[in-house]
Design an enzyme around this catalytic site. Structure first.
Site, PDB file in Angstrom:
ATOM      1  N   CYS A  22       0.823  -1.016  -0.046  1.00 47.94           N
ATOM      2  CA  CYS A  22       0.109   0.035  -0.093  1.00 47.94           C
ATOM      3  C   CYS A  22       0.712   1.070  -0.081  1.00 47.94           C
ATOM      4  CB  CYS A  22      -0.922  -0.091   1.122  1.00 47.94           C
ATOM      5  SG  CYS A  22      -1.960  -1.419   1.161  1.00 47.94           S
ATOM      6  N   GLY A  48      -1.380   1.328  -4.794  1.00 48.38           N
ATOM      7  CA  GLY A  48      -2.526   0.515  -4.531  1.00 48.38           C
ATOM      8  C   GLY A  48      -3.706   1.333  -5.310  1.00 48.38           C
ATOM      9  N   ASN A 123       1.312   0.234   5.507  1.00 41.61           N
ATOM     10  CA  ASN A 123       1.735  -0.414   4.690  1.00 41.61           C
ATOM     11  C   ASN A 123       2.552  -1.511   4.889  1.00 41.61           C
ATOM     12  OD1 ASN A 123       4.616   0.559   2.279  1.00 41.61           O
ATOM     13  ND2 ASN A 123       2.971  -1.199   2.032  1.00 41.61           N
ATOM     14  N   GLY A 124       2.276  -2.529   4.558  1.00 41.04           N
ATOM     15  CA  GLY A 124       3.187  -3.673   5.012  1.00 41.04           C
ATOM     16  C   GLY A 124       2.643  -5.259   5.464  1.00 41.04           C
ATOM     17  N   TYR A 273      11.116  -2.806  -8.866  1.00 47.94           N
ATOM     18  CA  TYR A 273       9.812  -2.838  -9.360  1.00 47.94           C
ATOM     19  C   TYR A 273       9.020  -1.675  -8.739  1.00 47.94           C
ATOM     20  CZ  TYR A 273       4.999  -4.007 -10.691  1.00 47.94           C
ATOM     21  OH  TYR A 273       3.706  -3.837 -11.010  1.00 47.94           O
TER      22      TYR A 273
HETATM   23  P1  AMP Z   1       3.994 -12.598 -14.277  1.00 44.98           P
HETATM   24  O1  AMP Z   1       3.253 -12.462 -15.588  1.00 44.98           O
HETATM   25  O2  AMP Z   1       3.262 -13.334 -13.378  1.00 44.98           O
HETATM   26  O3  AMP Z   1       5.328 -13.453 -14.477  1.00 44.98           O
HETATM   27  O4  AMP Z   1       4.430 -11.008 -13.763  1.00 44.98           O
HETATM   28  C1  AMP Z   1       5.550 -10.498 -14.049  1.00 44.98           C
HETATM   29  C2  AMP Z   1       5.093  -9.117 -14.397  1.00 44.98           C
HETATM   30  O5  AMP Z   1       4.181  -8.463 -13.430  1.00 44.98           O
HETATM   31  C3  AMP Z   1       6.355  -8.149 -14.681  1.00 44.98           C
HETATM   32  O6  AMP Z   1       6.069  -7.488 -15.828  1.00 44.98           O
HETATM   33  C4  AMP Z   1       6.318  -7.222 -13.643  1.00 44.98           C
HETATM   34  O7  AMP Z   1       6.583  -5.714 -14.163  1.00 44.98           O
HETATM   35  C5  AMP Z   1       4.952  -7.268 -12.971  1.00 44.98           C
HETATM   36  N1  AMP Z   1       5.204  -7.337 -11.323  1.00 44.98           N
HETATM   37  C6  AMP Z   1       6.143  -7.822 -10.623  1.00 44.98           C
HETATM   38  N2  AMP Z   1       5.980  -7.866  -9.360  1.00 44.98           N
HETATM   39  C7  AMP Z   1       4.936  -7.411  -9.217  1.00 44.98           C
HETATM   40  C8  AMP Z   1       3.849  -7.117  -8.148  1.00 44.98           C
HETATM   41  N3  AMP Z   1       4.183  -7.415  -6.748  1.00 44.98           N
HETATM   42  N4  AMP Z   1       2.716  -6.655  -8.244  1.00 44.98           N
HETATM   43  C9  AMP Z   1       2.238  -6.484  -9.578  1.00 44.98           C
HETATM   44  N5  AMP Z   1       2.883  -6.697 -10.512  1.00 44.98           N
HETATM   45  C10 AMP Z   1       4.147  -7.237 -10.326  1.00 44.98           C
END
Ligand code: AMP
Length: 497
Positions: A22, A48, A123-124, A273
């Site tokens: 969050c 979020g 957040n956490g 990220y």
């Molecule tokens: P996936 O399609 O499940 O392999 O997710 C990878 C993609 O999701 C990458 O393009 C990342 O930019 C994005 N991503 C990575 N971690 C998260 C996260 N915690 N929440 C949302 N998106 C994520």
């Protein structure tokens, strides 16, 4: 109709009680506190999108508004802001996850205590929330939500200390986890960072009026990230330190350190990220960090190619760093559609099977006949990479090489980043070669864990004393996981009969 609260189970539930990823924001002593808070939350929208809320205090009474959806949809209306009077406010953005989305889970949480009103945004994740909750329920506490943040409210309520701050400290000493809090009482705006500083929190200030100094009565800001300061005209003061409580009132900022000393372990995934690229975390601009990670990735795993293409948006800075280091031209070979709402429902199976790409489309002009290096920040389940590789090939790319600006995500996060359970993580089940085959790439490489640390200005990962929380890449969890351990021991005793 909302369902009744149920106890979360950290090892099996894929629901929203486990994914408190969050954004938090708070202000003290400024004009239009709620409007400023709405702006701050808007800048933190990437942390979020599921729900948002603001609680304000006007010197006599607290006022609150919460809603599902985006900040602009809930607080874009001047009448809503007008219903939140006062010079102090806190706000919260809740991350979009699977599981039920109910209004009573939306923060900030608010409660009336004998000492007055108290609002808190979190957040956490608390890693002992399940056991704490069980014991609080046994003691008669009636939980209103399924969010683990509510344990703070009950722990404060039953504390035998008299002041708000002492009660909060009492509560904090009982929780285990990775968290940043903003809280508002009738006496102070309060910020807290967990003892290892896994989640971020920063302090800023706003001059009261042009030409006046802070000493003449300017206001204070707490926020998850520095990008929320620029939008409200605030200046960065400092990070709230790991394990620090800041108590802000008209007398200024008082710092309390109720925990013993421990080595900080800031979340490395914020750099990879999660944080917005224009934020500065722990003194390091996230944008620079990502470019350096991309450059290190190129040094470690370059392959002959004609273009470097980011998977937008998160792959862009690291792809820039990769391109600059390798000398291969950077091209926008994938275009992102920014108007895809979460609620977009693919109408029928037929349309879905046509492979309508809602979020990304290939830019054939930059891909056709080319050897392409695709750069993304992470592979979680592998869904995105597979789709993107297919799309780039369909647009005529001759070779597709995937480069990832983080090490393989082999473990789930229990500290506030939304990751699926371990069995759903591609890297938990396959080696890199198998993953390359599964996503259909000619080659696949991830930055090494040492390379990631080098890019962030360290000599490499010091295994005896790592600088960051990198549990998602190493499986080494720096904050204990009591709920998980309890569950594991229960399963063991069941298995042993
Ligand atoms: P996936 O399609 O499940 O392999 O997710 C990878 C993609 O999701 C990458 O393009 C990342 O930019 C994005 N991503 C990575 N971690 C998260 C996260 N915690 N929440 C949302 N998106 C994520």
């Amino acid at each position: 109709m909302a369902s009744s609260p149920s106890l979360p189970d950290p090892a099996t539930d894929d629901d929203d009680t486990l994914h408190e990823e969050c954004g938090v924001f708070g202000v003290w002593n400024i004009v239009d506190a709620a409007a400023v808070t709405a702006l701050g939350l808007h800048a933190l929208q990437h942390r979020g999108q599921e729900a948002t809320g603001i609680v304000s205090y006007d010197g006599r009474r607290f006022h609150q508004q919460r809603g599902l959806g985006l900040v602009g949809d809930n607080f874009g209306d001047a009448r809503v802001i007008a219903s939140l009077p006062g010079a102090s406010a806190i706000g919260h953005n809740r991350y979009a996850t699977t599981g039920e989305t109910i209004l009573r889970n939306v923060q900030p949480l608010y409660a009336d205590f004998e000492f007055g009103g108290f609002a808190v945004g979190h957040n956490g994740n608390l890693t002992n929330a399940v056991s704490l909750r069980k014991s609080l329920v046994r003691r008669g506490c009636l939980f209103q939500s399924t969010t683990d943040s509510e344990v703070f409210v009950h722990l404060i309520a039953i504390s035998l200390y008299s002041t708000v701050v002492d009660r909060l400290i009492d509560a904090l000493k009982q929780v285990v986890g990775a968290y940043s809090l903003v809280a508002l009482s009738n006496e102070a705006l309060i910020g807290v960072r967990d003892p290892l500083g896994v989640r971020p929190l920063i302090l800023g200030r706003i001059p009261q009026a042009p030409g006046t100094t802070y000493e003449a009565g300017g206001g204070w800001v707490l926020a998850s990230e520095t990008c929320a300061l620029d939008i409200v005209g605030a200046e960065f003061v400092r990070d709230v330190e790991p394990g620090e409580i800041v108590v802000i009132n008209d007398a200024g900022v008082r710092s309390i350190r109720p925990f013993g000393p421990s080595r900080a372990r800031f979340c490395v995934f914020e750099y990879v990220y999660f944080a917005r690229p224009d934020s500065v975390m722990e003194g390091m601009p996230v944008y620079d960090a990502r470019k350096r990670i991309g450059a290190e990735l190129a040094r470690e795993s370059h392959v002959q190619a004609d273009v470097v293409v980011p998977v937008p948006d998160s792959g862009v800075p690291s792809a820039m760093g990769y391109a600059a280091e390798s000398g291969v031209p950077f091209e926008l070979g994938i275009i992102r559609n920014h108007y895809v709402g979460r609620t977009f429902i693919e109408p029928t199976d037929h349309i879905r099977n046509l492979g309508v790409k809602l979020k990304h489309s290939a830019n054939r002009a930059t891909l056709e006949g080319k050897r392409v290096i695709l750069v993304d920040d992470s592979i979680v389940r592998g869904t995105t990479s597979k789709k993107i590789v297919e799309m780039v090939r369909a647009a005529g790319a001759r070779e597709v090489h995937m480069r990832i600006s983080s090490p393989p995500t082999t473990h789930s996060c229990f500290y506030g980043i939304d990751t699926p359970e371990r069995s759903k993580l591609l890297a938990a089940r396959h080696n890199v070669e198998e993953m390359a085959g599964l996503i259909g790439a000619d080659s696949l490489a991830f930055i090494s864990i040492d390379g990631l640390y080098r890019a962030l200005g360290r000599p490499g990962r010091d295994d005896a004393a790592p600088h960051y929380c990198d549990a998602c890449f190493t499986g080494e969890y720096p904050v204990p996981l009591p709920d998980m351990d309890e569950r594991a021991s229960k399963q063991l005793s069941l298995a042993m009969g």
